[in-house]
Design a protein around this motif. Structure first.
Motif, PDB file in Angstrom:
ATOM      1  N   ASP A 360       0.842  -1.198   0.000  1.00 44.32           N
ATOM      2  CA  ASP A 360       0.000   0.000   0.000  1.00 44.32           C
ATOM      3  C   ASP A 360       0.875   1.245   0.000  1.00 44.32           C
ATOM      4  O   ASP A 360       0.673   2.170   0.786  1.00 44.32           O
ATOM      5  N   LEU A 361       1.852   1.282  -0.903  1.00 50.35           N
ATOM      6  CA  LEU A 361       2.736   2.432  -1.012  1.00 50.35           C
ATOM      7  C   LEU A 361       1.944   3.700  -1.313  1.00 50.35           C
ATOM      8  O   LEU A 361       0.998   3.696  -2.099  1.00 50.35           O
ATOM      9  N   PHE A 362       2.347   4.777  -0.682  1.00 47.04           N
ATOM     10  CA  PHE A 362       1.800   6.098  -0.987  1.00 47.04           C
ATOM     11  C   PHE A 362       0.280   6.128  -0.863  1.00 47.04           C
ATOM     12  O   PHE A 362      -0.439   6.552  -1.777  1.00 47.04           O
ATOM     13  N   ALA A 363      -0.192   5.649   0.276  1.00 50.79           N
ATOM     14  CA  ALA A 363      -1.624   5.661   0.565  1.00 50.79           C
ATOM     15  C   ALA A 363      -2.111   7.105   0.665  1.00 50.79           C
ATOM     16  O   ALA A 363      -1.320   8.037   0.850  1.00 50.79           O
ATOM     17  N   PRO A 364      -3.416   7.324   0.551  1.00 47.82           N
ATOM     18  CA  PRO A 364      -3.938   8.685   0.691  1.00 47.82           C
ATOM     19  C   PRO A 364      -3.500   9.329   2.006  1.00 47.82           C
ATOM     20  O   PRO A 364      -3.567   8.716   3.069  1.00 47.82           O
ATOM     21  N   VAL A 365      -3.064  10.561   1.913  1.00 49.63           N
ATOM     22  CA  VAL A 365      -2.476  11.229   3.066  1.00 49.63           C
ATOM     23  C   VAL A 365      -3.514  11.512   4.140  1.00 49.63           C
ATOM     24  O   VAL A 365      -3.177  11.651   5.322  1.00 49.63           O
ATOM     25  N   ALA A 366      -4.792  11.567   3.756  1.00 47.57           N
ATOM     26  CA  ALA A 366      -5.836  11.828   4.743  1.00 47.57           C
ATOM     27  C   ALA A 366      -5.831  10.797   5.863  1.00 47.57           C
ATOM     28  O   ALA A 366      -6.212  11.100   6.997  1.00 47.57           O
ATOM     29  N   GLY A 367      -5.389   9.570   5.556  1.00 47.25           N
ATOM     30  CA  GLY A 367      -5.326   8.537   6.575  1.00 47.25           C
ATOM     31  C   GLY A 367      -4.077   8.580   7.421  1.00 47.25           C
ATOM     32  O   GLY A 367      -3.924   7.770   8.342  1.00 47.25           O
ATOM     33  N   LEU A 368      -3.165   9.521   7.132  1.00 46.46           N
ATOM     34  CA  LEU A 368      -1.890   9.584   7.840  1.00 46.46           C
ATOM     35  C   LEU A 368      -1.779  10.773   8.784  1.00 46.46           C
ATOM     36  O   LEU A 368      -1.061  10.704   9.780  1.00 46.46           O
ATOM     37  N   VAL A 369      -2.457  11.871   8.475  1.00 47.98           N
ATOM     38  CA  VAL A 369      -2.223  13.095   9.257  1.00 47.98           C
ATOM     39  C   VAL A 369      -2.989  13.102  10.568  1.00 47.98           C
ATOM     40  O   VAL A 369      -2.710  13.935  11.437  1.00 47.98           O
ATOM     41  N   LEU A 370      -3.955  12.215  10.715  1.00 43.11           N
ATOM     42  CA  LEU A 370      -4.668  12.076  11.977  1.00 43.11           C
ATOM     43  C   LEU A 370      -4.588  10.635  12.437  1.00 43.11           C
ATOM     44  O   LEU A 370      -4.447   9.706  11.624  1.00 43.11           O
ATOM     45  N   ILE A 445      -6.410  18.628   4.302  1.00 38.76           N
ATOM     46  CA  ILE A 445      -6.022  17.299   3.830  1.00 38.76           C
ATOM     47  C   ILE A 445      -7.175  16.315   3.968  1.00 38.76           C
ATOM     48  O   ILE A 445      -7.450  15.522   3.060  1.00 38.76           O
ATOM     49  N   VAL A 446      -7.844  16.344   5.105  1.00 37.97           N
ATOM     50  CA  VAL A 446      -8.929  15.402   5.343  1.00 37.97           C
ATOM     51  C   VAL A 446     -10.090  15.662   4.390  1.00 37.97           C
ATOM     52  O   VAL A 446     -10.697  14.735   3.855  1.00 37.97           O
ATOM     53  N   GLY A 447     -10.411  16.919   4.160  1.00 36.73           N
ATOM     54  CA  GLY A 447     -11.453  17.269   3.216  1.00 36.73           C
ATOM     55  C   GLY A 447     -12.849  17.167   3.803  1.00 36.73           C
ATOM     56  O   GLY A 447     -13.067  16.600   4.880  1.00 36.73           O
ATOM     57  N   PRO A 448     -13.830  17.706   3.088  1.00 37.82           N
ATOM     58  CA  PRO A 448     -15.192  17.753   3.625  1.00 37.82           C
ATOM     59  C   PRO A 448     -15.880  16.391   3.692  1.00 37.82           C
ATOM     60  O   PRO A 448     -16.890  16.245   4.374  1.00 37.82           O
ATOM     61  N   GLY A 449     -15.352  15.390   2.997  1.00 38.68           N
ATOM     62  CA  GLY A 449     -16.009  14.084   2.995  1.00 38.68           C
ATOM     63  C   GLY A 449     -15.727  13.234   4.214  1.00 38.68           C
ATOM     64  O   GLY A 449     -16.324  12.151   4.371  1.00 38.68           O
ATOM     65  N   ASN A 451     -16.154  11.930   7.785  1.00 43.02           N
ATOM     66  CA  ASN A 451     -17.307  11.959   8.690  1.00 43.02           C
ATOM     67  C   ASN A 451     -16.941  11.998  10.169  1.00 43.02           C
ATOM     68  O   ASN A 451     -17.826  12.073  11.023  1.00 43.02           O
ATOM     69  N   ARG A 452     -15.651  11.922  10.477  1.00 43.42           N
ATOM     70  CA  ARG A 452     -15.264  11.907  11.882  1.00 43.42           C
ATOM     71  C   ARG A 452     -15.477  13.282  12.508  1.00 43.42           C
ATOM     72  O   ARG A 452     -15.084  14.297  11.924  1.00 43.42           O
ATOM     73  N   PRO A 453     -16.085  13.332  13.677  1.00 49.00           N
ATOM     74  CA  PRO A 453     -16.247  14.636  14.333  1.00 49.00           C
ATOM     75  C   PRO A 453     -14.902  15.160  14.824  1.00 49.00           C
ATOM     76  O   PRO A 453     -14.069  14.412  15.339  1.00 49.00           O
ATOM     77  N   GLU A 454     -14.715  16.447  14.659  1.00 52.48           N
ATOM     78  CA  GLU A 454     -13.476  17.062  15.120  1.00 52.48           C
ATOM     79  C   GLU A 454     -13.485  17.170  16.633  1.00 52.48           C
ATOM     80  O   GLU A 454     -14.483  17.610  17.217  1.00 52.48           O
ATOM     81  N   PRO A 455     -12.408  16.786  17.315  1.00 50.93           N
ATOM     82  CA  PRO A 455     -12.372  16.884  18.777  1.00 50.93           C
ATOM     83  C   PRO A 455     -12.430  18.341  19.248  1.00 50.93           C
ATOM     84  O   PRO A 455     -12.134  19.277  18.503  1.00 50.93           O
ATOM     85  N   GLU A 456     -12.806  18.498  20.488  1.00 53.14           N
ATOM     86  CA  GLU A 456     -12.757  19.812  21.119  1.00 53.14           C
ATOM     87  C   GLU A 456     -11.294  20.212  21.364  1.00 53.14           C
ATOM     88  O   GLU A 456     -10.406  19.356  21.462  1.00 53.14           O
ATOM     89  N   ALA A 457     -11.079  21.512  21.477  1.00 51.46           N
ATOM     90  CA  ALA A 457      -9.737  21.990  21.798  1.00 51.46           C
ATOM     91  C   ALA A 457      -9.290  21.444  23.152  1.00 51.46           C
ATOM     92  O   ALA A 457     -10.078  21.346  24.095  1.00 51.46           O
ATOM     93  N   ALA A 458      -8.023  21.070  23.231  1.00 45.66           N
ATOM     94  CA  ALA A 458      -7.468  20.504  24.473  1.00 45.66           C
ATOM     95  C   ALA A 458      -6.172  21.232  24.808  1.00 45.66           C
ATOM     96  O   ALA A 458      -5.077  20.673  24.653  1.00 45.66           O
TER      97      ALA A 458
END
Length: 525
Positions: A360-370, A445-449, A451-458
């Motif tokens: 799975d070389l060079f997978a979509p970056v959206a799955g890596l930054v979070l 990077i994640v984009g509007p598609g 569906n994960r809710p963004e966490p509250e500020a910590a």
């Protein structure tokens, strides 16, 4: 700045067109953030489409006295392209994305700085060619220019080193807009790039410079023929020290292209939420790697049977990718690696992780930054000689031990990834994950598609992470370690011996006398 921003904007708009310049607040906020920090004062986003546009835009910006910072894929967490305390123009090189030439005769590829590692791999694969070091897992977005500025490593690094070791020449735009050529192309009559070491190594000045000395426009990289055979091995070790011993000896023996040691938390983080028994894309990739249908079916079945829960509880897992020209050579290297692991107390594991990584070389970056829980993360890294690896590991673990109670209470998950670079260098990469509000770059990077809710500020957890990070960086400096992705995070100029620091400052003054090129990176004003 000394000039008028509106006049500069008009000149840049005439040069670049509507796609090449933006002062939109959202674009400025995005280019004023990385994966750890935001709020830098980006006043213009410049997106040149050609090297000529890049050089002229830099000339105009420099003449106006505005600071500037080059940006590739943006995948950093060290404020590498975020000048502090002053307005700046972000020089986004993503549109400089052309492969200029591939020469199978000379074994050289020349690319523009915004080309990604995935682009290069895809272009070379049908020709049976490859870069020695051939990218990062974020290579779907990470660029050659950013990688050369920040010390990109991983795929192929255990045998071939980093991005720095494969570049033979650069075209660099300096702060006055002039184009400097390094390597053989610095020679007036040279027809093409092929070597970087004719006289002093001027290419090396601009490698791992965090963009503080100039903006990379083109790079020429050396090629190899793609290995004919690839093998995979994984081993379990009862403790980290045994795993480090095996990792270092495998590096010294030059047996693997990829070699990395994961602690149990890192393994769980890497595969949390991914059921390999149902991930058809990964399974199909593993089967494509193998030569022959029956062998491929067997590899896929082993991966499926192993699933994601194969790591024994509490063990440290070592993963290897080996490559050779023949089946016999591969078998000999795999036998040698097994013998080293056995001498260090390692037990064989299913080879699911290295297989999946290469499949799975060079997978979509959206799955890596979070992280798997929509959490943010920050990594650190320190490189030392093999003999110093135990002391580095002990220093890192002592910092985490001091803060263990607070980290647990704040929900900060600590994991570790240990790797090697060629036969001679050891790398320790601790990672901290925590739930916190996303930054503009995460959202982009994640984009509007997603569906994960963004966490509250910590803010309390974030402050703790930054405190532990600062203590780790101080330990790295105390031990005389080096790091990639220096940016504005790791001390550099301040920890050099005076002679080396004076030389660096003289070079900075020569190529950027007004201090406008990514000021503050490498601790250079």
């Amino acid at each position: 700045m000394t000039g008028d921003l509106s006049a500069l904007s008009a000149d840049l708009a005439a040069l670049l067109g509507p796609a090449g310049l933006s002062d939109d607040p959202a674009a400025r906020a995005l280019h004023g953030s990385d994966l750890l920090a935001d709020g830098a004062d980006c006043v213009l986003v410049v997106r040149p489409d050609t090297v000529e546009q890049l050089a002229e835009a830099v000339r105009l910006i420099g003449a106006a006295g505005l600071a500037m910072a080059p940006r590739g894929g943006g995948l950093t967490y060290v404020q590498g392209y975020l000048p502090q305390g002053r307005p700046f123009a972000a020089i986004d090189c993503s549109r400089l994305n052309r492969i200029v030439e591939i020469s199978a005769t000379d074994m050289i590829i020349t690319v523009e700085a915004g080309v990604t590692w995935r682009q290069i791999h895809a272009a070379l694969q049908p020709l049976g060619l490859r870069l020695p070091f051939f990218g990062t897992f974020s290579g779907a977005r990470a660029t050659v220019g950013g990688g050369l500025s920040n010390g990109a490593l991983f795929l192929g690094t255990a045998r071939h080193g980093t991005a720095a070791e494969i570049v033979v020449g650069l075209d660099v735009v300096l702060a006055d807009g002039s184009l400097l050529r390094t390597g053989q192309m610095a020679v007036a009559n040279a027809p093409r790039p092929f070597l970087r070491s004719f006289g002093p190594d001027t290419t090396g000045l601009f490698v791992h410079d965090a963009g503080a000395l100039g903006i990379k426009a083109r790079a020429s990289l050396r090629l190899i023929r793609a290995p004919e055979r690839t093998g995979f091995l994984s081993f379990a070790f009862a403790d980290q020290s045994a795993g480090i011993a095996a990792l270092a000896e495998i590096a010294r023996s030059d047996l693997a292209e990829d070699a990395y040691l994961m602690d149990p938390d890192k393994t769980r983080t890497a595969f949390a939420g991914a059921d390999l028994t149902r991930d058809a894309r990964v399974l199909a990739g593993v089967m494509r790697q193998e030569r022959g249908l029956l062998r491929g079916l067997g590899a896929g079945a082993r991966l499926a049977l192993a699933g994601k829960d194969f790591i024994a509880a509490g063990c440290h897992s070592l993963h290897l990718v080996l490559a050779a020209r023949s089946e016999a050579a591969l078998a000999a290297d795999m036998a040698a690696a097994r013998a080293i692991a056995a001498r260090c107390g390692g037990l064989a594991l299913p080879d699911s992780i290295p297989r999946a990584g290469r499949a799975d070389l060079f997978a979509p970056v959206a799955g890596l930054v979070l992280g798997p829980d929509a959490d943010r993360w920050v990594a650190l890294n320190a490189k030392v000689a093999h003999r110093d690896a135990p002391a580095l590991a002990a220093a890192v673990e002592a910092v985490f031990a001091r803060h263990q109670t607070a980290l647990c209470a704040a929900g900060v998950v600590v994991s570790r990834l240990l790797t090697v670079m060629g036969t001679h260098a050891f790398s320790y990469e601790p990672v901290m994950n925590w739930r916190d509000r996303w930054l503009p770059l995460h959202r982009d990077i994640v984009g509007p598609g997603d569906n994960r809710p963004e966490p509250e500020a910590a803010p309390d957890a974030r402050a703790l992470v930054l405190q532990v990070r600062a203590e780790l960086i101080a330990e790295f400096a105390r031990l005389g370690a080096c790091s990639n992705q220096i940016g504005r995070t790791y001390p550099y100029a301040s920890i050099l011996r005076s002679e080396a620091r004076g030389l660096l400052q003289a070079i900075k003054a020569a190529v950027d006398p007004r201090g406008l090129m990514n000021p503050g990176a490498l601790e250079l004003a």
